[in-house]
Design a protein around this motif. Structure first.
Motif, PDB file in Angstrom:
ATOM      1  N   LEU A 134      -3.012  -5.067   6.464  1.00  0.00           N
ATOM      2  CA  LEU A 134      -2.920  -4.295   5.556  1.00  0.00           C
ATOM      3  C   LEU A 134      -1.940  -4.739   4.379  1.00  0.00           C
ATOM      4  N   ALA A 135      -0.807  -5.227   5.170  1.00  0.00           N
ATOM      5  CA  ALA A 135       0.407  -5.837   4.314  1.00  0.00           C
ATOM      6  C   ALA A 135       0.110  -6.951   3.675  1.00  0.00           C
ATOM      7  N   VAL A 136      -0.878  -7.947   4.240  1.00  0.00           N
ATOM      8  CA  VAL A 136      -1.327  -9.144   3.386  1.00  0.00           C
ATOM      9  C   VAL A 136      -2.274  -8.680   2.425  1.00  0.00           C
ATOM     10  N   GLU A 137      -3.185  -7.670   2.706  1.00  0.00           N
ATOM     11  CA  GLU A 137      -3.946  -7.356   1.860  1.00  0.00           C
ATOM     12  C   GLU A 137      -3.445  -6.964   0.546  1.00  0.00           C
ATOM     13  N   ARG A 138      -2.324  -5.898   0.664  1.00  0.00           N
ATOM     14  CA  ARG A 138      -1.467  -5.465  -0.338  1.00  0.00           C
ATOM     15  C   ARG A 138      -0.785  -6.569  -1.247  1.00  0.00           C
ATOM     16  N   ARG A 139      -0.484  -7.659  -0.597  1.00  0.00           N
ATOM     17  CA  ARG A 139       0.009  -8.739  -1.243  1.00  0.00           C
ATOM     18  C   ARG A 139      -0.801  -9.281  -2.238  1.00  0.00           C
ATOM     19  N   MET A 140      -2.063  -9.680  -1.626  1.00  0.00           N
ATOM     20  CA  MET A 140      -3.225 -10.327  -2.290  1.00  0.00           C
ATOM     21  C   MET A 140      -3.600  -9.313  -3.624  1.00  0.00           C
ATOM     22  N   LEU A 141      -3.529  -8.137  -3.413  1.00  0.00           N
ATOM     23  CA  LEU A 141      -3.800  -7.333  -4.557  1.00  0.00           C
ATOM     24  C   LEU A 141      -2.581  -6.911  -5.163  1.00  0.00           C
ATOM     25  N   SER A 142      -1.544  -7.150  -5.147  1.00  0.00           N
ATOM     26  CA  SER A 142      -0.217  -6.948  -6.075  1.00  0.00           C
ATOM     27  C   SER A 142      -0.563  -7.320  -7.568  1.00  0.00           C
ATOM     28  N   GLY A 143      -0.224  -6.500  -8.212  1.00  0.00           N
ATOM     29  CA  GLY A 143      -0.328  -6.878  -9.681  1.00  0.00           C
ATOM     30  C   GLY A 143      -1.729  -6.408 -10.172  1.00  0.00           C
ATOM     31  N   LEU A 144      -2.452  -5.999  -9.415  1.00  0.00           N
ATOM     32  CA  LEU A 144      -3.942  -5.498 -10.004  1.00  0.00           C
ATOM     33  C   LEU A 144      -4.011  -4.078 -10.028  1.00  0.00           C
ATOM     34  N   SER A 145      -4.546  -3.448 -10.807  1.00  0.00           N
ATOM     35  CA  SER A 145      -4.825  -2.008 -10.967  1.00  0.00           C
ATOM     36  C   SER A 145      -6.119  -1.882 -10.321  1.00  0.00           C
ATOM     37  N   GLU A 146      -6.106  -0.376  -9.932  1.00  0.00           N
ATOM     38  CA  GLU A 146      -7.239   0.092  -9.074  1.00  0.00           C
ATOM     39  C   GLU A 146      -8.568  -0.127 -10.088  1.00  0.00           C
ATOM     40  N   ASP A 147      -8.368  -0.158 -11.260  1.00  0.00           N
ATOM     41  CA  ASP A 147      -9.676  -0.489 -12.164  1.00  0.00           C
ATOM     42  C   ASP A 147      -9.945  -2.078 -12.123  1.00  0.00           C
ATOM     43  N   ASP A 148      -8.917  -2.727 -11.901  1.00  0.00           N
ATOM     44  CA  ASP A 148      -9.148  -4.196 -11.775  1.00  0.00           C
ATOM     45  C   ASP A 148      -9.943  -4.497 -10.310  1.00  0.00           C
ATOM     46  N   ILE A 149      -9.660  -3.854  -9.258  1.00  0.00           N
ATOM     47  CA  ILE A 149     -10.135  -3.883  -8.150  1.00  0.00           C
ATOM     48  C   ILE A 149     -11.437  -3.215  -7.990  1.00  0.00           C
TER      49      ILE A 149
END
Length: 174
Positions: A134-149
């Motif tokens: 989950l920590a790796v996932e957070r790093r992958m998605l850092s800088g992206l908004s919920e709308d981006d995802i």
């Protein structure tokens, strides 16, 4: 012409065309870019479970499916939930059993098949790896908004729906 990003140089690219139509360019080919993306994501995650437990991606996926299940599952259920081939699942199950991560019991409703569950050791590995991944996932998605995802996932689902339509059309013509 659509602009694409080169999977290796990360520079914008235009699709090339000649008087005979589009020129095939692997670097600009959407399925290739998805494959590179998948490889990068898988590598980031597998670095954790391979480093910590020597597991292969199929073993982790099998463990994750069993870890989230409330009861034991048949191997066929793991295949359907994982998008992995039955041979890949079979090999993963065998390796996980050899390492003591799984326990197998006879399926009471169908004596010819088995139910698979994580052993206590397998459950401990699953619980150790979950937060790390989950920590790796957070790093992958850092800088992206919920709308981006959400937008990315919605586009991915639309593409999968389009692929389903292609498969149905091929079935009708074959």
């Amino acid at each position: 012409m659509t602009r694409r990003e080169n999977a290796h140089t990360k520079t914008p690219m235009k699709k090339s065309e000649t008087e005979n139509g589009p020129v095939f360019d692997l670097q600009a080919f959407f399925p290739y870019q998805v494959r590179v993306f998948y490889s990068d994501v898988t590598s980031a995650l597998s670095a954790v479970y391979q480093r910590d437990y020597g597991m292969m991606p199929a073993e982790w996926r099998t463990m994750a499916i069993l870890g989230a299940a409330e009861t034991g599952l048949q191997a066929t259920e793991i295949v359907s939930r994982s998008s992995m081939d039955k041979v890949v699942v079979s090999r993963a199950v065998k390796r996980m059993e050899e390492r003591g991560y799984l326990k197998r019991s006879t399926h009471l409703e169908d004596g010819r098949s088995f139910l698979l569950q994580l052993s206590d050791e397998g459950r401990a590995v699953y619980e150790d790896l979950g937060p790390k991944l989950l920590a790796v996932e957070r790093r992958m998605l850092s800088g992206l908004s919920e709308d981006d995802i959400y937008g990315f996932l919605a586009i991915a689902q639309r593409i999968r729906d389009n692929l389903s339509d292609i498969g149905e059309a091929q079935d009708d013509t074959g």
